[in-house]
Design a protein around this motif. Sequence first.
Motif, PDB file in Angstrom:
ATOM      1  N   UNK A  63       0.871  -1.167   0.000  1.00 45.89           N
ATOM      2  CA  UNK A  63       0.000   0.000   0.000  1.00 45.89           C
ATOM      3  C   UNK A  63       0.913   1.223   0.000  1.00 45.89           C
ATOM      4  N   UNK A  64       0.602   2.199  -0.847  1.00 44.35           N
ATOM      5  CA  UNK A  64       1.442   3.369  -1.048  1.00 44.35           C
ATOM      6  C   UNK A  64       0.788   4.602  -0.436  1.00 44.35           C
ATOM      7  N   UNK A  65       1.610   5.433   0.208  1.00 42.09           N
ATOM      8  CA  UNK A  65       1.113   6.661   0.807  1.00 42.09           C
ATOM      9  C   UNK A  65       2.110   7.785   0.532  1.00 42.09           C
ATOM     10  N   UNK A  66       1.635   8.859  -0.120  1.00 39.53           N
ATOM     11  CA  UNK A  66       2.493  10.019  -0.398  1.00 39.53           C
ATOM     12  C   UNK A  66       2.622  10.811   0.900  1.00 39.53           C
ATOM     13  N   UNK A  67       3.863  10.947   1.360  1.00 40.57           N
ATOM     14  CA  UNK A  67       4.100  11.548   2.671  1.00 40.57           C
ATOM     15  C   UNK A  67       4.436  13.039   2.610  1.00 40.57           C
ATOM     16  N   UNK A  68       5.315  13.411   1.696  1.00 47.88           N
ATOM     17  CA  UNK A  68       5.743  14.806   1.676  1.00 47.88           C
ATOM     18  C   UNK A  68       5.979  15.270   0.248  1.00 47.88           C
ATOM     19  N   UNK A  69       4.913  15.637  -0.447  1.00 46.62           N
ATOM     20  CA  UNK A  69       5.120  16.125  -1.807  1.00 46.62           C
ATOM     21  C   UNK A  69       5.761  17.514  -1.796  1.00 46.62           C
ATOM     22  N   UNK A  70       6.755  17.695  -2.644  1.00 48.27           N
ATOM     23  CA  UNK A  70       7.402  19.008  -2.752  1.00 48.27           C
ATOM     24  C   UNK A  70       6.409  20.021  -3.324  1.00 48.27           C
ATOM     25  N   UNK A  84       1.325   0.297  -7.723  1.00 51.20           N
ATOM     26  CA  UNK A  84       2.386   1.296  -7.639  1.00 51.20           C
ATOM     27  C   UNK A  84       2.413   2.212  -8.849  1.00 51.20           C
ATOM     28  N   UNK A  85       1.262   2.378  -9.508  1.00 46.64           N
ATOM     29  CA  UNK A  85       1.187   3.236 -10.693  1.00 46.64           C
ATOM     30  C   UNK A  85       1.087   4.695 -10.270  1.00 46.64           C
ATOM     31  N   UNK A  86       1.946   5.545 -10.864  1.00 44.46           N
ATOM     32  CA  UNK A  86       1.997   6.965 -10.533  1.00 44.46           C
ATOM     33  C   UNK A  86       1.301   7.737 -11.648  1.00 44.46           C
ATOM     34  N   UNK A  87       0.391   8.633 -11.259  1.00 47.47           N
ATOM     35  CA  UNK A  87      -0.379   9.418 -12.216  1.00 47.47           C
ATOM     36  C   UNK A  87      -0.203  10.907 -11.964  1.00 47.47           C
ATOM     37  N   UNK A  88      -0.457  11.712 -13.004  1.00 50.47           N
ATOM     38  CA  UNK A  88      -0.505  13.169 -12.875  1.00 50.47           C
ATOM     39  C   UNK A  88      -1.804  13.499 -12.157  1.00 50.47           C
ATOM     40  N   UNK A  89      -1.702  14.153 -11.015  1.00 53.73           N
ATOM     41  CA  UNK A  89      -2.898  14.535 -10.274  1.00 53.73           C
ATOM     42  C   UNK A  89      -3.297  15.967 -10.622  1.00 53.73           C
ATOM     43  N   UNK A  90      -2.360  16.895 -10.540  1.00 55.24           N
ATOM     44  CA  UNK A  90      -2.625  18.304 -10.867  1.00 55.24           C
ATOM     45  C   UNK A  90      -1.670  18.716 -11.978  1.00 55.24           C
ATOM     46  N   UNK A  91      -2.161  18.716 -13.205  1.00 63.21           N
ATOM     47  CA  UNK A  91      -1.318  18.997 -14.378  1.00 63.21           C
ATOM     48  C   UNK A  91      -0.716  20.397 -14.346  1.00 63.21           C
ATOM     49  N   UNK A  92      -1.366  21.355 -13.687  1.00 55.83           N
ATOM     50  CA  UNK A  92      -0.858  22.729 -13.633  1.00 55.83           C
ATOM     51  C   UNK A  92       0.478  22.814 -12.897  1.00 55.83           C
ATOM     52  N   UNK A  93       0.759  21.866 -12.028  1.00 58.30           N
ATOM     53  CA  UNK A  93       2.011  21.877 -11.271  1.00 58.30           C
ATOM     54  C   UNK A  93       3.198  21.348 -12.082  1.00 58.30           C
ATOM     55  N   UNK A  94       2.938  20.764 -13.230  1.00 52.29           N
ATOM     56  CA  UNK A  94       3.995  20.207 -14.079  1.00 52.29           C
ATOM     57  C   UNK A  94       4.466  21.250 -15.092  1.00 52.29           C
ATOM     58  N   UNK A  95       4.897  22.392 -14.575  1.00 54.14           N
ATOM     59  CA  UNK A  95       5.389  23.500 -15.396  1.00 54.14           C
ATOM     60  C   UNK A  95       6.881  23.672 -15.117  1.00 54.14           C
ATOM     61  N   UNK A  96       7.713  23.539 -16.145  1.00 55.77           N
ATOM     62  CA  UNK A  96       9.161  23.568 -15.982  1.00 55.77           C
ATOM     63  C   UNK A  96       9.640  24.869 -15.327  1.00 55.77           C
ATOM     64  N   UNK A  97       9.060  25.991 -15.713  1.00 50.35           N
ATOM     65  CA  UNK A  97       9.510  27.278 -15.163  1.00 50.35           C
ATOM     66  C   UNK A  97       9.213  27.398 -13.666  1.00 50.35           C
TER      67      UNK A  97
END
Length: 138
Positions: A63-70, A84-97
């Motif tokens: 069982x997986x638990x996200x503890x401290x997302x940056x 253990x599949x990882x998905x994009x939850x909030x696409x707006x946060x995936x901005x390189x800048x």
Amino acid sequence: MKTILKLILSCLFIFWLTSSCSPDDSSDLFIVNDFTITIDENPIANSLIGKISSKVDPSKFLIYSIMSPATDKAISILNYPETGLIYVNDAALFDFETNPVIKSAVTVYLVRYKLDFSTETLDSKTITVTINLKDLPE
């Protein structure tokens, strides 16, 4: 004399069999690795990023638990046992800048399901999920 020899050989065989095939040998199998990947920035929401690599005894589950997302809520992990599949939850946060690297600590729990459908935690390990973003022309 032959009977004694057969008895000794039988005893040695039983001793070898019980010492080399302990039923608890596979219960120690709990391997989970850090996850690192590089993807393009601005992915589609709910798209699959990758799978956390793991090996575990077949009678137990993870069982997986996200503890401290940056970056809060950037990713989600499908918590169906053994995925253990990882998905994009909030696409707006995936901005390189804004966030060139998304890093999260994930605790992985080794559990056993009981007859009453509750879980018993047997062990846990914390891994790091690192997603490097590639800058795309705007």
